[in-house]
Design an enzyme around this catalytic site. Structure first.
Site, PDB file in Angstrom:
ATOM      1  N   CYS A 276     -31.992 -46.164 -24.390  1.00  0.00           N
ATOM      2  CA  CYS A 276     -32.248 -47.357 -23.584  1.00  0.00           C
ATOM      3  C   CYS A 276     -31.033 -48.349 -23.265  1.00  0.00           C
ATOM      4  O   CYS A 276     -30.843 -49.641 -22.551  1.00  0.00           O
ATOM      5  CB  CYS A 276     -33.845 -47.921 -24.252  1.00  0.00           C
ATOM      6  SG  CYS A 276     -34.905 -46.334 -23.877  1.00  0.00           S
TER       7      CYS A 276
ATOM      8  N   SER B  20      15.908 -57.664  29.122  1.00  0.00           N
ATOM      9  CA  SER B  20      17.047 -58.391  29.594  1.00  0.00           C
ATOM     10  C   SER B  20      17.498 -60.114  28.306  1.00  0.00           C
ATOM     11  O   SER B  20      17.488 -60.049  27.542  1.00  0.00           O
ATOM     12  CB  SER B  20      15.933 -59.554  30.943  1.00  0.00           C
ATOM     13  OG  SER B  20      17.079 -60.474  31.119  1.00  0.00           O
TER      14      SER B  20
ATOM     15  N   ASP C 279     -38.371   1.491 -10.219  1.00  0.00           N
ATOM     16  CA  ASP C 279     -37.519   1.661  -8.967  1.00  0.00           C
ATOM     17  C   ASP C 279     -36.095   2.319  -9.260  1.00  0.00           C
ATOM     18  O   ASP C 279     -36.309   2.860  -8.558  1.00  0.00           O
ATOM     19  CB  ASP C 279     -37.300  -0.201  -9.132  1.00  0.00           C
ATOM     20  CG  ASP C 279     -36.548  -0.041  -7.693  1.00  0.00           C
ATOM     21  OD1 ASP C 279     -36.996  -0.629  -6.877  1.00  0.00           O
ATOM     22  OD2 ASP C 279     -35.027  -0.569  -7.917  1.00  0.00           O
TER      23      ASP C 279
END
Length: 1761
Positions: free
Chosen positions: A190, A641, A1113
């Site tokens: 804080c 010019s 599996d």
């Protein structure tokens, strides 16, 4: 804030010291809708309490995440102080893409916006801070958003790292604003915000930074910390702070941000900043060892406060107000008040009747935790700056635990004036970890007025007219800003001059800019309102910063004819710089011409030519002085010019007096010829005008005086001649307009004045070299550096004005902003014509206009310069006061909030299955009156019950092992399943409801898509049965297996045997991460050692230890591979029995697979490492999956060969008119010329690319044909390969740079047959051609390889947009990839590409990624002797012990442990002596002769064609070309068993930036043909990217680029399976890539893929019918004009919005760079795909690099469609 008396200062007050820090800017965003400092102050004064309920969306994911959360969250404090729309953010303002914004912590977003507001409040142009040492310190403590995102592990993305890190908050600010000073997140709980302020102060005092951005931010997103604070008793259930009140029972959490801008006081005064308050001192400490780490410590708070006062050199009794931390906790508040009393109250001797006032902001906006300290500081600053003691909210009864009677402190109950002369305040802050911070501030110093200064209302001088700027990062925002300003300017009493100053140099200047010039407030408001309506006005400017902006502006001083009666009169009276310039030449003109320029301008006396000439000069030097006085400077000048005189003065060649002398003497001479001449402006180019004069016999009497533009000029001569010519031109309908003059300037009429002028000015001027770029209009070379001496001014008077040349030169030098410095624009139109002719987006605008207010015009010109991006010192023109009250940036907020996958809460189904146990058992329900049990759950991506991926035909399915594991977990007593039938896979394509039903031992899994609920809610029709079986508890005999004996019995096979097989039949990924580490057997019996969690230790398996799914599996997957000889994808369909031993699931197991003789039934035993059976699957039968390719078919989908079908011929051919050959003279060239002349095609031959510079390549129907011709000596191959490529690149670059419409064709002969070294040298051109075609399709015609002496007319005229063409038997053919047919399988070949244990094999590039992988594969395939050749080599083996981090050494050690002998040879075979050195090295090894060579060497240096250098190109080319030729020399054809070349498919597909790499690889492909023609056993592999390996290793960008081309990468294993497959076929070039599928009738991104790209099967449905209907009704693409432009802008914007995930195309600013909108390199690839799909135009990969905005893309597509 009602008023802000803070001020900028002159001299510092003596009581301020060198360590004082000025607070110069503040901003906040707080609860209660507080968006500004003013709103914050008003909320404090009104004692507003902003507490409320937490927005529902914050905790919603946590309700979904776990059913247990709901009950706890109901008990958790849900009240506090919350921002209204925390999710809102203006991402596009900061150039952040929506995707990145969504992954950014809202704290980053808020901090970014509030920081911008604070800097604007400080009057700092944010964009001006780029590159500065500005520091950023931000307090931060909440990681709620990080937890929300990162705990959703499947949804984690790369940007979430920096997007949610604490450091990301300050770092994001520093990154976005390009700040280079310290950038640190401060986490002191804080106290963080005030500690950040302290660090900012320290950084300033230490000299690390000149400016510091400090503050804190807090966001309350998740319930976790609130729950912690509830448990700790820190927060109150009512969620409301009651600081100092007796009823306080804890604090209310708050969120928001507060930011302050700090600078050393001394520097703030010098910089004219408005100081809000002075930070006198600060201190930070820690309370050390206390009763508990979270217990406050009074003594520590006192110590830190006293230290801060000491640093500040402030007497505590002079501090009248303390802003306390005061969180409202029962322990914290009394402790803190006691500490304040000790330091500031009674403990300091303060009288009771003069108590120190105290307060706390927390009851107003909550406890902002990390942002609390900085928020308190802002409140204190507002108190001292406004001179008001702020009242305390939620304060009724003083806390009885505090000694109010004796502590000399008082809580402020109501608003009261702060009467002390020197207002000082203290600010307290502390964190629950023990950090304590304290700061002391004081009101800003008062300004020091001189005795003559007025005190009170400030009187401002009339600064009208006013130039008001505003800008935005995208053009759409300009309207909102204009509307905001219009409203505010109309209401405020701030002086308009102050507002103009603020907008000019104290606001950021973005790319899109607007400005208005107004005489007064009413006109300013009206113009701003027009801007808000997107309307136009003569005094309004709307521009985008030009690409030429940084280069600066070219000031063009025009010639005679701009004069008007009252010119200069206003400026003489109002602009000192103008008056000064004209007055400085007044005497010179008086002496020579006997008139005063000052008087002539005042009186409007301009009747004669001599006065017009002199006053033109006076106006121009005066305007130049005014412009410079207002901060503008020319980057270059052009004079026209007489204007060349003022231009030379401005450039520093002449003094203003020298210029006046020249122009006056010339004007005096003009009196001699006045009345004898005339001039006309004609609509003819100078060249056509000369022809016209010749036709009329006027060349002696009339001259082309001025080359005005490519299409106009001015003719000058005697009056009669001009009259006659004018009439003649009008008769021919050629526009001719008289120039207002009676002198024939720049014509032979003036020849008689040359000698007199020379005599008059000789010795009177001392010309210098220009200080800035000066373009001449008198010299044929505009960049000529001739001194502006006497001779130059003679030429200037007589010779033609070459204005077009000068403007073209400036454009070529990358100038694009032209300002005509004259009293009226007379040449702007001509310059604009030249700009258009040059295809430039340059601009020209005037300084003044005839009869318009001059000062207003000058400001308008300055506004134009600034809005186009030309550098201007705005402070020079805006030098008054400024105001911080100008409205800040208008944010365009959109919500950005990541929706995390935490499951979906269903009524009565809140309990989901345990993902880590790999089961689908959710909420358990017992059916009353029966033995039926049912489990219900929801299955979606967020509740995936397996960790990997398990796709079938692109659809993710639940592995069978999970279903079996689910059944086994339906009761603790079950150890077996029987009669399992797996009917339909459980797909995860959409969320579905799952039921597991167990009834009398029978179990089944059924599901229904959630989308079907409600449709058939009362029927069973939508429920699908997936799997059935019976659960049992049986005794079963557990067998054992002699592992060692079985290993010896079965042949050893590479461990990846099963996974390779599965990948080949269409199962690339596994649902679980198991890995086979050993594999034996490949027939009717197999033994595999499997690690179910290879990345984890025994004690850290990443799933529930009760799960059998991973090993099951592996068992089912490996079991299916036993049928590898008949490859097809098989899935388990029936199982007789699954049996397990409860509680003994091994991490590492052996899987023993057997097949029953004569049957398709597989038995799998799962054994521990001792060989004891722990589970088995018996009687497993499989079903083939329909439509899945078999193994060979799958590999065939990766391996392709080149074919050459006939090209499609266009009906209307290219109208070939002219061929420019780049070639040496040869019989082939002669034959081509003869062939073309018969067809009326003109030809030219140049020997090299340089010769093209002299050729006209812009004429219609022209092509450039490059014919390489080389040597038939093999030793010259590398040299000519480099030469051919270099010459083709030079031609391509020339055509690109010239923007030539001509296309380049490269015509080779016999290249694809590759019978001679000459054709071998041409090989690289095939790859180079495809890259040029990809990057620059506008200049590429094609490479045509012919087999005869005829010019390939058919290919050139009738084959369109094909990069490489082969002409055989007069038929043009194009390259296409085709699958290798099975009929090409060759059996019984004598030679092979497979390594053996007896052979010696050499790999070049052997230490590279692909070289090492090749070495590993060769050893796996049986090789035992390898030679790895590499340029870098390796250190001696004795040093290998210190090189553990070298992957090459590690790999070699592994291979040697497998029994291989590895030799590393350091040799660069790309060098001229490469073959010799390699041969010497091989001789030293004394090994058996080389059996096979793999040439995998290569270098990659990506460069675009337009940027590539010969050095870089040759560095890449050499390893491929010279390296291959060195190997060719060492190992002649037929001396090796095999020769393998590693090429790339990139050269077939045209990958941008790979011109050199593609050229080298194309050589290898030709080299393979060349050696194959000599009987060699050779193959060139044209690889796609290998995942994570090699020079084109897969990255996000590479993958996106591959997908844009229509292909993807391959894995390492797939690559070598492709090798094994390719050697079965007699092909010399094997293209290895995986083509992406396209729609059934779709077209692949590249035609070469047309025959191999899989087609998606169209689904017939109502949706499709609607879609087709919509397509058929789609409006046709407009042909051209504004309609096409609008169509393209909308279509492209939609594609951009889709890529960036913007809400709509309306959010795309067509003029903003896509990178500024957040687009990165990966996104550009996606954008290309969207554009190609939407507009049906092939988009080059480099298009978006060179066309960075939507507007640029529109222009490109306009030309293509």
């Amino acid at each position: 804030m009602t008023s802000t008396p803070a001020t900028s200062l002159g001299d510092m007050d003596h009581e301020y010291n060198q360590d004082d820090i000025a607070i110069i800017g503040m901003a906040c965003r707080l609860a209660g809708g507080i968006q500004s400092i003013e709103q914050f102050w008003n909320a404090i004064l009104s004692k507003k309490d902003a507490s409320g309920e937490i927005p529902e969306m914050r905790w919603e994911p946590y309700f979904r995440r776990d059913s247990r959360n709901a009950e706890i969250l109901k008990k958790t404090t849900s009240r506090g102080y919350f921002l209204d729309r925390l999710e809102n953010f203006d991402a596009s303002f900061f150039g952040i893409s929506p995707l990145e914004a969504e992954l950014m912590d809202p704290q980053q977003r808020i901090a970014l916006e509030v920081t911008w507001e604070a800097l604007e409040h400080a009057g700092i142009s944010v964009t001006s801070l780029a590159g500065s040492d500005t520091a950023v310190f931000m307090g931060v403590n909440s990681d709620d958003y990080s937890r929300l995102l990162l705990e959703d592990v499947p949804g984690v993305e790369a940007w979430m790292g920096i997007g949610t890190a604490f450091c990301g908050i300050p770092n994001r600010i520093s990154y976005t604003l390009d700040l280079h000073g310290p950038s640190t997140a401060v986490d002191a709980a804080c106290a963080s915000g005030l500690v950040a302020v302290h660090h900012g102060r320290q950084a300033l005092l230490a000299g690390e930074s000149k400016l510091a951005i400090v503050g804190g931010v807090n966001a309350l997103i998740g319930p976790g910390l609130t729950r912690v604070l509830d448990e700790a008793g820190a927060v109150t259930p009512e969620g409301r702070c009651r600081s100092f009140d007796d009823s306080a029972s804890g604090y209310g959490r708050g969120e928001g941000a507060s930011v302050l801008v700090l600078k050393r006081l001394s520097e703030a005064i010098i910089d004219g900043d408005k100081v809000l308050a002075v930070l006198k001192g600060s201190a930070v400490g820690q309370d050390g060892k206390t009763n508990g780490i979270m217990s406050p410590n009074q003594v520590a708070q006192e110590e830190v406060a006293r230290k801060a006062l000491s640093v500040a050199r402030v007497d505590p009794l002079s501090v009248a107000f303390v802003e306390a931390h005061a969180t409202s906790t029962p322990v914290g508040d009394p402790c803190e008040v006691a500490a304040i009393a000790s330091v500031y109250g009674s403990g300091a001797g303060r009288p009771k009747d003069l108590p120190c006032k105290i307060g706390s902001v927390k009851p107003n906006v909550g406890h902002l935790e990390a942002g609390a300290g900085s928020t308190s500081l802002i409140k204190a600053v507002l108190a001292v700056s406004n001179g008001i003691f702020p009242p305390q909210a939620n304060f009724q009864t003083p806390n009885r635990k505090m000694d109010w009677d004796n502590n000399s402190l008082e809580v402020i109950r109501g608003v009261s004036d702060w009467v002390q002369d020197r207002k000082r305040a203290g600010i307290c802050s502390y964190g629950y970890g023990g950090t304590v911070a304290h700061a002391v501030i004081e009101q800003a110093p008062a300004p020091n007025f001189g005795p003559e200064d007025q005190v009170g209302d400030v009187v401002y001088a009339d600064a009208a007219p006013y130039l008001l700027f505003w800008s935005a990062p995208q053009s759409q925002r300009l309207r909102e800003t204009a509307a905001q300003l219009a409203s505010w300017v109309g209401e405020t009493e701030q002086p308009l001059a102050d507002i103009a100053n603020t907008l000019a140099y104290r606001r950021s200047q973005h790319q899109h800019r607007c400005a208005v010039v107004a005489d007064n407030r009413e006109e300013a408001v009206k113009l701003l309102e027009l801007g808000s309506q997107n309307a136009d006005s003569p005094w309004m400017i709307k521009e985008k910063v030009s690409n030429y902006g940084k280069k600066g502006a070219v000031w063009v001083f025009s010639g005679h004819g701009a004069h008007w009666t009252d010119m200069g009169k206003e400026l003489l009276a109002s602009e000192p710089a103008f008056y000064g310039a004209v007055s400085s030449i007044d005497n010179i003109v008086r002496d020579i011409l006997n008139f005063s320029p000052l008087e002539a301008l005042e009186n409007g006396d301009l009747k004669t030519t001599d006065k017009q000439q002199v006053l033109t000069y006076a106006m121009q030097v005066g305007l130049s002085a005014v412009l410079r006085s207002k901060g503008a400077q020319p980057a270059a000048v052009i004079g026209h010019s007489v204007g060349e005189i003022a231009a030379s003065v401005t450039a520093g060649c002449l003094t203003i007096q020298e210029g006046a002398f020249i122009v006056s003497q010339r004007a005096k001479l003009y009196r001699l010829v006045a009345g004898r001449g005339a001039m006309i402006l004609v609509d003819l180019s100078p060249e056509d005008a000369v022809k016209e004069l010749e036709e009329q016999g006027q060349t002696g009497a009339v001259a082309v005086a001025i080359h005005s533009s490519p299409n106009t000029c001015v003719l000058s001569g005697g009056i009669e001649a001009i009259n006659e010519l004018e009439q003649s031109l009008k008769d021919k309908h050629i526009q001719a307009r008289r120039v207002k003059t009676d002198v024939a300037f720049h014509s032979p009429v003036l020849n008689e004045l040359a000698e007199p002028l020379l005599e008059l000015i000789s010795g009177h001027i001392k010309p210098q070299q220009p200080k800035i770029r000066l373009y001449s209009t008198s010299l044929t070379q505009a960049r000529g550096d001739n001194l502006r001496d006497e001779k130059y001014w003679i030429d200037n008077m007589i010779q033609p004005v070459l204005l077009t040349n000068a403007v073209k030169a400036a454009l070529e030098d990358d100038f694009g902003i032209f300002l005509e410095v004259s009293s009226h624009p007379i040449i702007a139109h001509s310059i604009n014509e030249t700009i258009i002719e040059a295809d430039s987006d340059g601009v020209i605008f005037p300084t003044l206009r005839r009869d318009k207010p001059s000062r207003k015009c000058i400001l308008f010109a300055l506004g134009k310069l600034h809005c186009h991006g030309a550098p201007i010192d705005l402070r020079a023109n805006f030098s008054g006061d400024w105001t911080r009250d100008v409205p800040t940036t208008v944010w365009k907020h959109n919500p950005f909030w990541r929706k995390v996958g935490t499951g979906s809460l269903q009524p009565n189904k809140s309990v989901t299955h345990d993902v880590k146990s790999h089961v689908l058992l959710g909420a358990k329900h017992q059916v009353v009156g029966s033995d039926t049990t049912m489990w219900t759950t929801t299955l979606d991506e967020s509740t995936r019950p397996f960790p990997g991926s398990h796709p079938l035909h692109g659809t993710e399915i639940v592995p069978a092992a999970v279903l079996l594991n689910t059944f086994l977990h339906t009761g603790e007593e079950y150890n077996a399943l029987k009669d399992v039938i797996l009917r339909v896979p459980v797909a995860m394509s959409a969320p579905r409801n799952i039921q597991i039903v167990k009834e009398q031992g029978r179990v089944r899994i059924v599901s229904r898509l959630q989308a079907s609920e409600g449709e058939n809610n009362n029927t069973e029709s939508s429920w699908l049965t997936h799997t059935t079986g019976h659960v049992a508890n049986n005794e079963w005999s557990k067998s054992s297996l002699d592992i060692s004996a079985t290993k010896k019995k079965l042949p050893s096979v590479k461990p990846s045997f099963a996974t390779d097989y599965l990948a080949s039949v269409g199962v690339p990924d596994m649902g679980f991460p198991w890995k086979v580490t050993e594999h034996y057997g490949e027939g009717d019996e197999m033994l595999s050692r499997v690690d179910t969690a290879p990345e984890s230790s025994e004690k850290s398996i990443p799933w529930d230890v009760s799960s059998w799914a991973p090993i099951l599996d592996a068992a089912t997957s490996i079991g299916s591979s036993i049928f590898y000889k008949e490859p097809v994808l098989r899935m388990p369909a029936q199982i007789d029995e699954v049996a397990i031993t409860p509680g003994s699931i091994p991490k590492v197991a052996y899987i023993h697979t057997t097949v029953e003789t004569g049957m398709w039934r597989v038995n799998v035993a799962i054994l521990n490492e001792e060989g004891h059976e722990v589970a088995h699957i018996n009687g497993m039968r499989f079903s083939a999956v329909e439509g899945t390719p078999g193994a060979s078919g799958s590999v065939e989908s990766l391996v392709h060969q080149m074919s050459w079908p006939p090209a499609k011929l266009e009906e209307e051919g290219f109208q070939l008119k002219n061929v420019v050959f780049v070639s040496e003279q040869s019989d082939r060239v002669a034959a081509y010329i003869q062939d073309l002349q018969k067809r009326k095609v003109s030809t030219t031959v140049v020997p090299n690319p340089a010769g093209l510079e002299e050729q006209n390549l812009s004429s219609e129907g022209t092509i450039v044909a490059y014919l390489p011709s080389g040597s038939d000596l093999e030793e010259d191959t590398a040299k000519f390969s480099s030469t051919f490529c270099s010459e083709v690149l030079d031609i391509a670059k020339l055509l690109v740079n010239q923007k030539s419409p001509s296309k380049l064709w490269c015509i080779t002969q016999g290249l694809f047959e590759a019978f001679s070294p000459s054709s071998l040298s041409q090989g690289p051109l095939v790859g180079l051609s495809r890259i040029i075609a990809s990057e620059h399709p506008e200049v590429w015609g094609g490479l045509v390889d012919t087999d005869d002496e005829s010019f390939p007319l058919q290919a050139v005229k009738y084959v369109k947009s094909v990069d490489v063409i082969s002409v055989r038997d007069s038929v043009a053919r194009v390259a296409r990839l085709r699958p290798v047919p099975r009929s090409k399988i060759v059996t019984g070949r004598e030679k092979t590409f497979t390594p053996t244990a007896e052979g010696t094999y050499l790999i070049t590039g052997g230490l590279g990624a692909l070289g090492l992988e090749t070495a590993k594969w060769m050893v796996e395939s049986g090789a035992r002797r390898l030679i790895l050749v590499s340029r870098r080599g390796l250190p001696p083996r004795r040093k290998w012990v210190d090189s553990n981090d070298d992957s090459a050494i590690s790999t070699i050690r592994k291979l040697e442990r497998l029994g291989a002998s590895i030799h590393v040879v350091a040799a660069d075979i790309s060098k001229p002596d490469g073959a010799e050195r390699l041969e010497q090295a091989l001789d030293l090894l004394d090994l058996p002769s080389i059996s096979g060579v793999v040439h995998a060497a290569g270098v990659l240096e990506d460069q675009l064609v337009a940027e590539t250098t010969k050095e870089s190109f040759d560095r890449v080319l050499a390893p491929k070309v010279s390296g291959a030729m060195a190997l060719h020399q060492l190992f002649p054809p037929k001396t090796l068993e095999f020769f393998v070349l590693f090429s790339s498919c990139g050269q077939l597909l045209g990958f941008p930036g790979q011109a050199s790499y593609a050229s080298g690889n194309a050589f290898l492909d030709t080299f393979a043909d060349f050696r194959r023609n000599q009987g060699d056993n050779i193959v060139s592999f044209l690889w796609t990217s290998w995942n994570g390996l090699g020079m084109a290793s897969s990255t996000e960008y590479i993958n996106a680029e591959l997908e844009a081309k229509g292909i993807t990468s391959v894995s390492r294993d797939e690559a070598f399976r492709a090798w094994e497959h390719a050697i079965k076929h007699d092909i010399h070039q094997a293209v290895v890539l995986r083509a992406l599928p396209v729609e059934e009738n779709g077209i692949p991104p590249l035609p070469i893929l047309d025959e191999i790209a899989p087609r998606k099967r169209a689904e017939s449905s109502g949706t499709e019918a609607v879609s087709k209907g919509e397509v058929s009704e789609k409006a046709p693409v407009p042909k051209s004009g504004p309609e096409l432009k609008e169509y393209l802008q909308n279509a492209i914007s939609e594609c951009v919005a889709k890529t960036l995930r913007l809400p709509s195309a309306a959010d795309v600013d067509p003029s903003t760079a896509l990178t500024e909108m957040g687009m990165d390199s990966v996104m550009t690839v996606s954008l290309r795909k969207h554009l190609q799909t939407s507009l049906k135009v092939t988009v080059p990969p480099t298009l978006i690099w060179g066309h960075p905005t939507v507007n640029h893309l529109v222009k490109w597509f306009e030309e293509k469609i």
